[in-house]
Design an enzyme around this catalytic site. Structure first.
Site, PDB file in Angstrom:
ATOM      1  N   GLU A   1       1.346  -4.394  11.347  1.00  0.00           N
ATOM      2  CA  GLU A   1       0.813  -3.045  11.168  1.00  0.00           C
ATOM      3  C   GLU A   1       1.534  -2.078  12.092  1.00  0.00           C
ATOM      4  OE1 GLU A   1      -1.769  -2.004   9.274  1.00  0.00           O
ATOM      5  OE2 GLU A   1      -2.872  -3.827   8.719  1.00  0.00           O
TER       6      GLU A   1
ATOM      7  N   HIS B   1       2.867  -3.360   6.979  1.00  0.00           N
ATOM      8  CA  HIS B   1       1.834  -2.378   6.615  1.00  0.00           C
ATOM      9  C   HIS B   1       1.835  -1.206   7.579  1.00  0.00           C
ATOM     10  CE1 HIS B   1      -0.780  -4.488   3.571  1.00  0.00           C
ATOM     11  NE2 HIS B   1       0.033  -5.465   3.938  1.00  0.00           N
TER      12      HIS B   1
ATOM     13  N   GLU C   1       1.273   3.769   2.888  1.00  0.00           N
ATOM     14  CA  GLU C   1       1.787   3.336   4.188  1.00  0.00           C
ATOM     15  C   GLU C   1       3.312   3.406   4.205  1.00  0.00           C
ATOM     16  OE1 GLU C   1      -2.156   0.539   4.548  1.00  0.00           O
ATOM     17  OE2 GLU C   1      -0.210  -0.424   4.373  1.00  0.00           O
TER      18      GLU C   1
ATOM     19  N   HIS D   1       0.850  -1.185   0.000  1.00  0.00           N
ATOM     20  CA  HIS D   1       0.000   0.000   0.000  1.00  0.00           C
ATOM     21  C   HIS D   1       0.888   1.237   0.000  1.00  0.00           C
ATOM     22  CE1 HIS D   1      -3.273  -2.706   1.856  1.00  0.00           C
ATOM     23  NE2 HIS D   1      -3.478  -2.562   0.568  1.00  0.00           N
TER      24      HIS D   1
HETATM   25 ZN   LIG Z   1      -1.794  -1.725   4.270  1.00  0.00          ZN
END
Ligand SMILES: [Zn+2]
Length: 1087
Positions: free
Chosen positions: A987, A902, A808, A805
């Protein structure tokens, strides 16, 4: 004392006596007994009114009092007896909570009351006392008997009450309980027939201008009305009859007259009616036509200084927001300004959907909102689906199909197809020669090979600038500028030297651009030719001392081979100079009450006072010839550099000041070129009045990706620039470009020693023509003899990836920390390299990163939703990454750990998502027999280790549940299809931490890099738990430790709060509309 007690016992027994007497009379009813019954009930009533204990006695189950009394009520024809009994019941049900009412309902009391009501209305005029008693009992019953409304309508009692209201508008004593009953009916979704029966009209006869009298009555009438108006049909009826302007007038009247704010509840109830009326489109139109925006805006403004009036301001604001006419974005199309041709476009894909629309209809505001209107209230301001947050009703999303939770046993592809990937695993077949151990092998990074692009590269910088030949000698300490390197040099050539008020037509030019001719090695520099300040010096801080992996010249070299769709020729100044982590704590700002409300009011002002609005376009990618006027008041914008993504800038107001509020949680980042030149090359958290809310721009269903049309959102913040004529960069999070990655990799490869095995391959080419680097890092074998080679080849594989992504960027900083650690010379790093073979794809979506996408690739898709069935043409990086993993599985080298890095915009800390059948099954409470599920709990070890070692890591935020909506993500697919038990998404917060060493602080690049390094250390510890050799040879206590780590799972729902607890998290960045009085449903917050 004793006497008293005896007296009360005596009275208690007396009431029991009377009850049994009544019972006997019920059994053998004789006309002559009427008097006796009347007397008995009268005595009971008297006792109940005077002796608290007797109530309990009568109501108790053992006495059977309730049955006896109801039976008498049913049998009697005598008015006085009936009144006695109703009075007894009223006394009984007034106290004792809902319990006694429950008993009353369960013994059939409701039906009796309604029969009595209908029966006694047959010969009017009805006895007023009787009506009073029945209605006040019905109000109480309504709290317990959900079917009261239906029962009342069926037996006609509803009309009796309505008629009573109609004919007793002046008789407040009777009117009140009747209205209360209507309010009960209206609350139990019974409003349709009430509306048809003319109730609306009656309510409007009751409510009226300000009066201090009978405010209770008014409140009940308004509540009833508000309930009725929840029905679209009633609302339309009310709008048709012109009631909306009436309500606005009444509201203004109360606003004017209730100067001491004694009747806020009534004012709020009037707004409640308006709120429900404006749920329908017709109502919103009537509101606008009746000048509602201005009325509510003005009244609210007057209410603002009084905090107790907040509920009024909040409801008004809600209504105004709802009625604010929806606009489409001020753009010619929602399609991108830039276009990149795809080889093939899947017919059902997002690209086809958008691009097959006829011109002009791609962002039409959806008009069909009659039914969804009620959602307006509850829908929260949320952005988009986060990678791993659950959808609205989270339990719905948990995978319940046990077959989808079981690992896929068969290889999904024939090995012949995978054989080509052998190339990327040369380390397994390499025969190391002796000279391999002497010097690092030469690696030619792909980026420097094909720098075939010879285009000039421009770095936007401060007013005037010259090139590296004028660079100052490296300074030892960047952060303390030496006295001689004065910003005066800059000032001497800056725009500020010009006389105030004179405008420079070439202002854009005078912002200064460093033009480097890429054709000449190292970059010779042409300053802006017509610039007046040629004497100026471009200070290039020596970032090398502080940033060993950064080199401006090398960065430019990397930029040359980066292919962007807009073919960028400029380089962001911070990317060129580099960012040095700020050696300062940046606390998370506290949210300040009312920021959002203020912002929304400012938006509403745009509608009410359009003359204050400039709406001047100051930057527009759609219109390249957009004139840049310079009157000394406008800011100038530019985003034409790698990862830039500004499409249009519109100046809304001439001056924009707002002084009464400040602060919110997550700040954006700013990099001031002047500060950098003055020795502070930092991205710094900045901005106050930060607010994020749904605005009045509407997305069509096409723009929303097939969902119902939704709103766009406003992110607003206030920044005060510290320097005149500065160039400032803004970023949502610390930028990390693709060119930066290539530069870092080149620098890292130079760190190789004879002990380090480091190889960089190009996994594939992206849609945009960029290469996707794949790294192999491990330790060189001890020697070329057999034993070390076989140890080398038997090392477990750890597979890491990041940045699928593009938005990010923090995941890239974590990855940088991991890579730097892996290339470091510490004994632990060497030990780690000797333990594993690392396969790393540091950027899974280079195109998205380069072109400034937030989440998608050039195919317009979220690549982390393509892992189940990646398309080699459309999702090459995912397709080939998955193939690598399939190859590993097919050759018996299934990775020990897979982790995809992420970033998370709302949650704090760093945490992991993993996969566990058992935890998924437990969460669903589905009656699957779980005893046949055998699951190794090893997936918990790594997160547990991380929580012990990494200060930013939070175990309580981790989840191991498999969600349906995540079935195509890397984590789930690698777990199920490749069979990696320890398959994770890690994350990292974009905001900050609320636990551990960094509690209360916003996260910075050094904390993110530290996280990446700690991840490596945790892998080193994990080795002890996963290597059978080590377990057998020594340290048997480690077995206990792993058991200890794993055992914490024995209480299913405590150690793994999982995503399902996170719904209670306050969004880090999104401020819920803080209309505290409205009590919005929070369940939508993770949409
Ligand atoms: Zn992500």
């Amino acid at each position: 004392m004793n006497k008293l007690k005896m007296a009360s016992e005596k009275s208690a027994s007396r009431v029991l006596m009377l009850l049994s007497q009544l019972e006997r009379l019920n059994e053998e009813p004789k006309v002559s007994d009427n008097d006796a019954i009347r007397q008995t009930t009268g005595k009971i009533l008297h006792l109940i009114q005077t002796q608290e204990k007797t109530r309990k006695e009568v109501a108790s189950k053992s006495s059977g009092g309730m049955e006896i009394i109801l039976s008498s009520l049913e049998n009697t024809q005598d008015l006085q007896t009936t009144l006695n009994i109703l009075a007894i019941l009223n006394e009984l049900l007034t106290v004792g909570g809902g319990c006694r009412t429950g008993v009353f309902v369960s013994k059939g009391g409701t039906a009796l009351l309604l029969q009595l009501l209908v029966g006694s209305s047959k010969d009017p005029p009805a006895n007023e006392e009787l009506m009073l008693h029945i209605h006040s009992l019905l109000v109480k019953v309504g709290l317990k008997d959900r079917k009261l409304g239906v029962k009342a309508r069926l037996n006609g009692a509803l009309n009796v009450t309505l008629n009573l209201v109609k004919y007793n508008l002046q008789n407040h004593k009777l009117l009140l309980p009747c209205l209360q009953v209507l309010r009960v009916y209206s609350r139990i979704h019974f409003f349709m027939s009430l509306g048809k029966s003319g109730t609306l009209e009656i309510m409007f006869e009751i409510i009226g201008p300000f009066s201090k009298k009978s405010t209770t009555l008014l409140k009940v009438a308004l509540d009833t009305l508000a309930s009725l108006l929840k029905s679209g049909m009633n609302a339309r009826r009310a709008v048709d009859r012109g009631y909306l302007p009436t309500l606005l007038t009444i509201y203004q009247d109360w606003h004017r007259n209730d100067t001491r704010h004694r009747h806020v509840v009534i004012r709020k109830s009037i707004l409640g009616c308006i709120k429900n009326l404006t749920n329908i489109k017709l109502g919103r139109k009537a509101f606008i036509d009746a000048n509602g925006m201005r009325i509510l805006y003005n009244t609210s403004t007057e209410c603002l200084p009084v905090r107790t009036l907040d509920p009024l301001v909040n409801t008004s604001s809600l209504i105004m927001r709802k009625c604010f006419p929806k606009n489409r974005l001020p753009l010619p199309t929602i399609k991108s300004v830039f276009h990149h041709p795809l080889l093939h476009i899947p017919a059902s894909g997002p690209v086809a959907k958008l691009y097959n629309q006829p011109p002009g209809v791609d962002d039409v505001v959806d008009e069909s909102d009659e039914n969804e209107a009620t959602e307006v209230d509850t829908e929260n301001d949320t952005e988009y689906d986060e990678d791993e947050t659950g959808p609205k009703t989270q339990n719905d999303d948990i995978e319940t199909d046990i077959n989808k939770l079981r690992p896929i046993q068969m290889n999904t592809r024939p090995f012949d197809e995978l054989r080509a990937y052998e190339y990327f695993f040369r380390e397994f077949s390499e025969n190391f020669e002796d000279d391999d151990f002497e010097s690092p092998r030469s690696v030619i990074p792909p980026s420097s090979v094909n720098s075939e692009l010879h285009r000039p590269i421009i770095i936007p910088t401060t007013p005037s600038s010259l090139g590296p030949q004028n660079r100052r000698p490296p300074q030892e300490d960047l952060l303390t500028p030496k006295p001689d390197e004065s910003p005066l040099e800059l000032d001497s050539i800056s725009i500020s030297k010009r006389p105030e008020g004179t405008s420079d037509p070439d202002l854009v030019c005078s912002l200064g651009r460093l033009v480097l001719d890429a054709g000449v090695n190292g970059g010779s520099v042409d300053g802006p030719q017509d610039e007046g300040g040629e004497q100026a010096v471009l200070e290039v801080p020596d970032t090398a001392a502080l940033l060993p992996l950064h080199d401006p010249d090398l960065y430019l070299e990397m930029v040359k081979s980066t292919r962007s769709v807009p073919a960028y020729t400029e380089v962001g100044y911070p990317d060129y100079f580099g960012h040095v982590a700020l050696n300062l704590r940046e606390p998370i700002l506290e949210r300040v009450y009312g920021v959002q409300r203020t912002k929304i009011f400012q938006d509403i002002e745009r509608l009410i006072h359009p003359s204050d609005i400039l709406d001047k376009v100051v930057y527009d990618l759609d219109n390249q010839s957009c004139p840049v006027t310079d009157n000394g008041e406008s800011l100038k914008f530019n985003s034409k550099f790698e990862s830039g993504n500004l499409r249009k800038a519109i100046q809304v107001r001439k001056y924009y000041t707002n002084t009464d509020v400040n602060g919110d949680s997550m700040q954006v980042l700013m990099y001031s070129v002047q500060d950098a030149i003055n020795g502070s090359p930092h991205w710094v958290r900045t901005g106050s009045d930060i607010c994020y809310y749904k605005n009045h721009f509407s997305r069509s269903s096409i723009a929303a990706g097939g969902q119902k049309g939704k709103s766009y959102f406003t992110l607003t913040f206030t920044v005060t620039f510290q320097h005149k004529d500065d160039v400032c960069y803004f970023a949502y999070h610390y930028p990390y470009t693709y060119s930066m990655l290539k530069m870092h990799l080149q620098k890292l490869s130079a760190l190789r020693t004879a002990q380090i095995y480091y190889r960089q391959d190009d996994l594939c080419e992206t849609l945009g023509g960029n290469s996707c680097p794949l790294l192999t890092i491990t330790a060189m074998p001890g020697s070329s003899s057999n034993d070390p080679i076989s140890q080398f080849r038997s090392r477990p594989v750890v597979f890491l990836s990041a940045r699928v992504h593009p938005g990010e960027t923090n995941s890239s900083w974590v990855m940088k920390g991991t890579l730097e650690y892996l290339m470091s010379c510490s004994p632990q790093a060497q030990s780690l390299r000797e333990s594993y073979i690392f396969k790393i794809i540091p950027m899974l979506n280079p195109d998205g990163v380069i072109n400034g996408n937030h989440r998608c690739s050039l195919s317009g898709e979220d690549l982390n939703r393509q892992w189940q069935n990646p398309n080699a043409e459309l999702h090459p990086t995912i397709y080939h990454a998955k193939s690598l993993l399939q190859y590993l599985r097919a050759t018996g080298r299934t990775p020990l750990v897979f982790c995809d890095y992420h970033g998370h915009s709302r949650k704090k800390n760093v945490f992991m998502y993993g996969c566990s059948i058992k935890e998924t099954v437990w969460q669903t409470n589905v009656n699957t027999s779980t005893c046949d599920l055998h699951e190794d709990l090893g997936y918990r070890t790594l997160p547990k280790l991380l929580s012990q070692m990494a200060p930013a890591f939070s175990l309580s935020s981790c989840s191991f549940v498999v969600e349906r909506s995540k079935e195509a993500t890397a984590r789930v697919v690698v777990w199920r299809e490749i069979g990696v038990q320890r398959s994770y998404t890690m994350e990292s917060t974009l905001c900050g931490c609320d636990q551990g060493k960094y509690k209360g602080l916003q996260i910075g690049t050094s904390e993110l890099e530290e996280m990446g390094a700690q991840f490596c250390l945790a892998l080193l510890r994990l080795k002890r738990f996963t290597s059978p050799l080590e377990l057998h040879n020594h340290n048997s206590h480690l077995l206990d430790m792993e058991t200890d780590l794993i055992e914490t799972r024995s209480i299913p729902n405590i150690t793994s709060p999982t995503t399902y607890v996170l719904e209670e998290d306050e969004p880090a960045f999104l401020e819920e509309v803080d209309y505290s009085a409205e009590k919005f449903s929070r369940q939508d917050s993770l949409n």
